[in-house]
Scaffold this active site. Structure first.
Site, mmCIF file in Angstrom:
data_model
loop_
_atom_site.group_PDB
_atom_site.id
_atom_site.type_symbol
_atom_site.label_atom_id
_atom_site.label_comp_id
_atom_site.label_asym_id
_atom_site.label_seq_id
_atom_site.Cartn_x
_atom_site.Cartn_y
_atom_site.Cartn_z
ATOM 1 N N GLY A 250 -4.767 77.762 -62.558
ATOM 2 C CA GLY A 250 -5.361 79.321 -62.061
ATOM 3 C C GLY A 250 -7.164 78.910 -62.564
ATOM 4 N N GLY A 255 -7.590 80.071 -67.595
ATOM 5 C CA GLY A 255 -7.668 79.111 -68.561
ATOM 6 C C GLY A 255 -8.014 79.298 -69.830
ATOM 7 C CD GLU A 272 -3.229 70.657 -64.015
ATOM 8 O OE1 GLU A 272 -4.444 70.146 -63.225
ATOM 9 O OE2 GLU A 272 -2.785 69.737 -64.127
ATOM 10 C CB CYS A 306 -7.204 73.021 -57.839
ATOM 11 S SG CYS A 306 -5.970 72.206 -56.801
HETATM 12 P P1 NAD Z 1 -5.971 83.720 -61.520
HETATM 13 O O1 NAD Z 1 -7.090 82.902 -62.444
HETATM 14 O O2 NAD Z 1 -6.269 84.674 -61.357
HETATM 15 O O3 NAD Z 1 -4.675 83.457 -61.309
HETATM 16 C C1 NAD Z 1 -4.023 82.584 -61.747
HETATM 17 C C2 NAD Z 1 -2.335 82.977 -62.443
HETATM 18 O O4 NAD Z 1 -2.517 83.795 -63.700
HETATM 19 C C3 NAD Z 1 -1.328 84.073 -61.870
HETATM 20 O O5 NAD Z 1 -0.321 84.039 -61.735
HETATM 21 C C4 NAD Z 1 -2.167 85.620 -62.622
HETATM 22 O O6 NAD Z 1 -1.207 86.029 -62.693
HETATM 23 C C5 NAD Z 1 -2.209 84.076 -63.967
HETATM 24 N N1 NAD Z 1 -3.346 85.260 -65.047
HETATM 25 C C6 NAD Z 1 -4.460 86.254 -64.739
HETATM 26 N N2 NAD Z 1 -4.709 86.666 -66.032
HETATM 27 C C7 NAD Z 1 -3.365 85.949 -67.144
HETATM 28 C C8 NAD Z 1 -3.531 86.565 -68.620
HETATM 29 N N3 NAD Z 1 -4.726 87.137 -69.268
HETATM 30 N N4 NAD Z 1 -3.141 85.840 -69.042
HETATM 31 C C9 NAD Z 1 -1.475 85.414 -68.386
HETATM 32 N N5 NAD Z 1 -1.432 84.694 -67.323
HETATM 33 C C10 NAD Z 1 -2.650 85.669 -66.121
HETATM 34 O O7 NAD Z 1 -5.972 82.094 -59.910
HETATM 35 P P2 NAD Z 1 -5.394 82.268 -58.682
HETATM 36 O O8 NAD Z 1 -6.858 83.089 -57.450
HETATM 37 O O9 NAD Z 1 -4.461 82.970 -58.533
HETATM 38 O O10 NAD Z 1 -5.786 80.520 -58.059
HETATM 39 C C11 NAD Z 1 -7.022 80.495 -57.808
HETATM 40 C C12 NAD Z 1 -7.884 79.377 -58.859
HETATM 41 O O11 NAD Z 1 -6.647 78.282 -59.244
HETATM 42 C C13 NAD Z 1 -9.029 78.403 -58.512
HETATM 43 O O12 NAD Z 1 -10.024 78.914 -59.421
HETATM 44 C C14 NAD Z 1 -7.905 77.486 -58.032
HETATM 45 O O13 NAD Z 1 -9.202 75.917 -58.322
HETATM 46 C C15 NAD Z 1 -7.211 77.465 -59.796
HETATM 47 N N6 NAD Z 1 -6.294 76.306 -59.418
HETATM 48 C C16 NAD Z 1 -6.396 75.196 -59.775
HETATM 49 C C17 NAD Z 1 -5.388 74.512 -59.848
HETATM 50 C C18 NAD Z 1 -5.265 72.668 -60.406
HETATM 51 O O14 NAD Z 1 -4.279 72.328 -60.897
HETATM 52 N N7 NAD Z 1 -6.301 72.683 -60.903
HETATM 53 C C19 NAD Z 1 -4.038 74.099 -58.544
HETATM 54 C C20 NAD Z 1 -4.269 75.405 -57.812
HETATM 55 C C21 NAD Z 1 -4.948 76.314 -58.397
#
Ligand code: NAD
Length: 523
Positions: A250, A255, A272, A306
């Site tokens: 995410g 992270g 990631e 990502c």
């Molecule tokens: P996000 O960070 O909003 O959410 C990702 C996940 O984290 C969701 O399941 C969300 O419910 C959970 N989450 C949010 N807050 C949390 C907390 N406090 N505790 C635990 N879990 C929590 O991201 P998004 O908008 O769904 O996805 C887009 C982001 O993900 C972009 O930044 C993208 O670059 C990244 N991403 C990275 C990769 C990689 O492999 N590096 C792959 C896909 C997406």
């Protein structure tokens, strides 16, 4: 082809969901059985046309605890199953995914908005990783070492970790789970999955598919599912000592939180996170290859990968000419419904993402950027048919400078910043001058230049390519990035080691007890 040919009406959607086993009002929690989840019910709206696909009841902490209890009960039996036998179950899961590929791929398109070719491609990635995991189940190798002591043997072996928490993002709603779960499973772990709140339906579909296989073999619980809010179920997972490893995909903000909370309990994380990926185009680059790679990198998945290309560095000598090529290419991008096979750019995930893109572009303008093309909302597709739901945008090209603060951020939308450089040193300096470090590429015909880009003084990213773009990685390599991208590696190569614990073993088969380093310690 326009909306009427490509969109699905309610009956077709219901039929698709029924083929995948999903009810119109569906629980988002599955452990021993599909649970009567305790959270609120959310309506899942397709970004493709604004229609409601189904309603999903989210889970809360108690649902999560039930899933963990169930996984804990199953784990010893799963751990005891020899790894190649675990691989056999994963082979069957791969086969079930082959059968479901078209339907699951279509649901990915409807729920996440990515074009059908990419929706199917995501399921293909799951199939590929299943195949990889099957082979891996016979290759969880440890090293042997020569002991410095006579009559001693040293080796290392790898044991399952236990329960792995898997938090995933909306933009790869099924593939990222498979990278983690199918590898972790052959390693002997059970996986508790918390998907994104934006894409629960695809997670339900996957759970139903894998459960069929687990059920046949008496191993339900190896994979459990808890749809829930990040701040509720996600936070609970981070704090839960029963999960020795949290794999979280995410944003960098999420992270950072995961690293803090899991780190405080000295648990392991596999992170990631966000990228801010760049391509360097040298003066000797093949423009045909470079323009195609830049187009796919920046516009594929509507700029919501990502690994999406966000920054292009053009050598000063070719910058003007290249900008013209890109403008020509951008003018031909077909924005449209994701199920229309001619569409190249589908919708963003929701209207909130559209507003964020608009705000990002406004900020870029204030900081001195010039929007050369696109950025506006799109209400009719390339053939003139209406686009509903309010999530469509025209991919943008922005002339920028690397010192602009917006260029350092990951704007999760199809916005490509064009910048110029003097020479290779300047390009590498500009390229590396961002907090993220996921994917990078250079286009050149000069071996010395490409090798320099790949050297320790070149790209600082986890992925570095030559004459191909930043996105669309194969599963065979280890996937992940450096700096604020989090340092995790998933998928191929030796990424499996993150899901196991290493044990170093020394066996004394002599009749003496010599100490290492020649230490004498006798009475
Ligand atoms: P996000 O960070 O909003 O959410 C990702 C996940 O984290 C969701 O399941 C969300 O419910 C959970 N989450 C949010 N807050 C949390 C907390 N406090 N505790 C635990 N879990 C929590 O991201 P998004 O908008 O769904 O996805 C887009 C982001 O993900 C972009 O930044 C993208 O670059 C990244 N991403 C990275 C990769 C990689 O492999 N590096 C792959 C896909 C997406």
């Amino acid at each position: 082809m326009g909306l009427l040919d490509s969109s699905m009406d309610q009956t077709q959607v219901r039929r698709l969901l029924a083929r995948l086993g999903i009810a119109p009002e569906q629980s988002g929690v599955c452990h021993e059985e599909w649970a009567d989840a305790g959270g609120d019910e959310v309506e899942i709206i397709s970004p493709a046309d604004g229609q409601m696909l189904a309603a999903v009841r989210l889970g809360v902490e108690e649902d999560y605890d039930d899933a963990v209890y169930f996984a804990q009960r199953v784990w010893p039996k799963w751990r005891d199953l020899p790894a190649p036998k675990r691989g056999e179950l994963i082979r069957e899961i791969g086969n079930e995914l082959r059968t479901a590929k078209d339907d699951l791929g279509m649901l990915v398109s409807l729920e996440a908005g990515k074009i059908l070719a990419e929706g199917r491609g995501e399921v293909q990635e799951m199939i590929d990783i299943a195949d990889f995991a099957v082979g891996l189940s016979r290759q969880l190798y440890g090293l042997t070492m020569h002991s410095e002591r006579p009559g001693h043997r040293m080796y290392e072996q790898w044991h399952p970790l236990g329960l792995v928490g898997c938090i995933t993002a909306f933009n790869f709603p099924v593939a990222v789970w498979s990278w983690n779960a199918l590898i972790a499973a052959v390693c002997g772990d059970c996986v508790v999955w918390k998907p994104s709140e934006k894409t629960p339906l695809t997670s339900v579909a996957v759970q139903l598919i894998v459960d069929r296989v687990l059920e046949r073999h008496g191993f339900r619980g190896v994979f459990t599912l808890v749809n829930g809010r990040g701040r509720v179920v996600g936070e609970r997972m981070l704090q839960d000592r029963r999960l020795p490893l949290i794999s979280a995909t995410g944003s960098c903000g999420m992270g950072r939180r995961a690293a803090e909370i899991v780190g405080a309990r000295l648990g392991k994380t596999l992170l990631e996170l966000g990228g801010n990926n760049g391509i360097v185009v040298m003066e000797d680059a093949d423009p045909r290859l470079a323009v195609r790679a830049i187009l796919f990198g920046a516009v594929g998945t509507a700029g919501q990968r990502c690994t999406t290309l966000r920054r292009v560095f053009l050598h000063r000598a070719i910058a003007a000419e290249f900008t013209e090529y890109l403008l020509k290419a951008w003018a031909q991008i077909r924005v449209g419904h994701p199920l229309d096979p001619k569409t190249l750019c589908g919708p963003l995930i929701d209207t909130h993402a559209v507003r964020k893109m608009e705000a990002g572009l406004a900020e870029a303008r204030t900081q001195g950027g010039e929007v050369l093309f696109g950025g506006e909302r799109v209400e009719r597709d390339y053939a003139g048919a209406p686009l509903l739901g309010g999530c469509y945008v025209r991919p943008a090209l922005v002339r920028a400078h690397h010192s602009m603060p917006v260029v350092r951020e990951e704007l999760f939308a199809p916005v490509l910043y064009l910048m110029e450089f003097e020479d290779l040193d300047d390009a590498i300096r500009q390229h590396n001058d961002v907090p993220q470090g996921l994917s990078s590429a250079i286009f050149t015909s000069d071996l010395r230049v490409s090798e320099r880009f790949l050297s320790y003084s070149g790209s600082d990213c986890g992925i570095a390519n030559v004459n191909i773009g930043t996105s669309g990685a194969e599963i065979g390599g280890a996937f992940g990035g450096e700096k604020e991208t989090g340092g995790g590696r998933e998928s191929g190569s030796d990424s499996w080691k993150a899901y196991m614990r290493r044990q170093t073993v020394t066996i004394n088969w002599s009749r003496e007890l010599p100490l290492a380093q020649g230490i004498a310690f006798d009475l």
